[in-house]
Design a protein around this motif. Structure first.
Motif, PDB file in Angstrom:
ATOM      1  N   SER A   1       4.873   2.827  -2.914  1.00 57.62           N
ATOM      2  CA  SER A   1       3.776   2.302  -2.689  1.00 57.62           C
ATOM      3  C   SER A   1       4.150   0.516  -3.170  1.00 57.62           C
ATOM      4  CB  SER A   1       2.489   2.960  -3.817  1.00 57.62           C
ATOM      5  OG  SER A   1       2.873   2.763  -5.135  1.00 57.62           O
TER       6      SER A   1
ATOM      7  N   ASP B   1      -0.077   3.207   0.078  1.00 52.70           N
ATOM      8  CA  ASP B   1       1.315   4.305  -0.521  1.00 52.70           C
ATOM      9  C   ASP B   1       1.554   4.737   0.967  1.00 52.70           C
ATOM     10  OD1 ASP B   1       0.768   5.789  -4.104  1.00 52.70           O
ATOM     11  OD2 ASP B   1      -0.617   3.856  -2.820  1.00 52.70           O
TER      12      ASP B   1
ATOM     13  N   THR C   1      -3.275  -0.055  -4.413  1.00 52.61           N
ATOM     14  CA  THR C   1      -2.141  -0.323  -3.633  1.00 52.61           C
ATOM     15  C   THR C   1      -2.645   0.324  -2.610  1.00 52.61           C
ATOM     16  OG1 THR C   1      -1.912   2.351  -4.137  1.00 52.61           O
ATOM     17  CG2 THR C   1      -1.676   0.633  -5.727  1.00 52.61           C
TER      18      THR C   1
ATOM     19  N   PRO D   1      -0.918   7.054  -7.963  1.00 51.68           N
ATOM     20  CA  PRO D   1       0.497   6.088  -7.302  1.00 51.68           C
ATOM     21  C   PRO D   1       2.042   6.493  -6.489  1.00 51.68           C
ATOM     22  CG  PRO D   1      -0.930   4.600  -8.006  1.00 51.68           C
ATOM     23  CD  PRO D   1      -1.471   5.488  -9.259  1.00 51.68           C
TER      24      PRO D   1
END
Length: 261
Positions: free
Chosen positions: A202, A186, A184, A115
């Motif tokens: 992110s 991002d 996540t 991430p």
């Protein structure tokens, strides 16, 4: 001798990896990011019952991973949804499962994803963990000579530039890549292929949050706890209604509505 370069992205939802290359074509595959632990290696199955999984030894346990991992599923799906994911045995089992399925005994360069917000924090440690010889189960090992960790959205930018033959000109362009993942969300701003660090980040929200919200709504609807996130995910991807208590459940109200013409 041609160098062997491969890539693996162990996401919270799916593990994606490069199977091989043929000319300019890059062949990829994936399997769910689920690793089921056991105290012993998976037993040998008959040809009719054989499943496409591999038992990866990590410490004192074996983790079964692979495309047919749903065949060993129990009522609980243990998913790692935190910033220390890359340090867990489940992460390593999934990565080594991908290495096993690549069918290469040596990889000169292995590219892995992180991430955006964790890239600078985890990059050096992850590259070190990926380098060396990995036990990938069934008496096989894979040696990774060098590893390179990049921000997950950067792979999409590299693919776009390659497919559209822009590698020579993209250095003068600014790009925004958005990557809504399982855990996540991002985004990456790049000048050419280089990340603009202060404009990239992110956020710990992803599709897993959407699935849990839908599961909560279904729970209210049926009056009983419902936690089959995989069934919801499949329904959203394919349009096929999930079966709950032997009845087809209409999930269309959770689907994006088509814009009126």
């Amino acid at each position: 001798m041609d160098l062997i370069v491969r890539a693996v992205d162990v996401g919270s939802g799916n593990t994606k990896y490069v199977v091989g290359t043929e000319g300019t074509e890059i062949r990829c595959a994936s399997f769910p990011s689920i690793a089921y632990p056991s105290a012993s290696e998976t037993q040998a199955w008959s040809a009719s019952e054989r499943r496409k999984t591999v038992s990866i030894p990590i410490g004192h346990l074996f983790y079964e991973v692979g495309p047919d991992v749903h065949l060993v599923a129990d009522s609980v799906r243990a998913t790692q949804l935190h910033d220390e994911y890359t340090d867990t045995p489940e992460y390593m089992a999934l990565l080594r499962g991908a290495l096993h399925l690549m069918k290469q005994s040596r990889i000169d360069l292995l590219v892995v994803g992180l991430p955006v917000a964790l890239l600078h924090l985890k990059k050096a440690a992850l590259e070190k963990a990926m380098t060396g010889t990995h036990d990938v189960g069934s008496g096989k090992t894979v040696t990774v000579v060098k590893a390179l960790a990049v921000a997950q959205p950067q792979g999409a930018l590299a693919h776009y530039a390659s497919v559209h033959k822009k590698m020579a000109t993209i250095g003068n362009e600014q790009s925004l890549i958005i990557d809504p993942g399982s855990r996540t969300f991002d985004w990456l701003v790049a000048r050419g292929m280089r990340q603009v660090q202060k404009q990239s980040h992110s956020f710990n929200r992803g599709m897993s949050d959407v699935l849990r919200l839908i599961a909560a709504e279904i729970t209210k609807d049926i009056g009983s706890p419902y936690r089959d996130l995989d069934a919801i995910d499949l329904a959203l991807r394919t349009g096929k209604q999930p079966v709950i208590f032997q009845k087809s459940y209409d999930i269309t109200r959770f689907m994006p509505m088509a814009e009126a013409v």
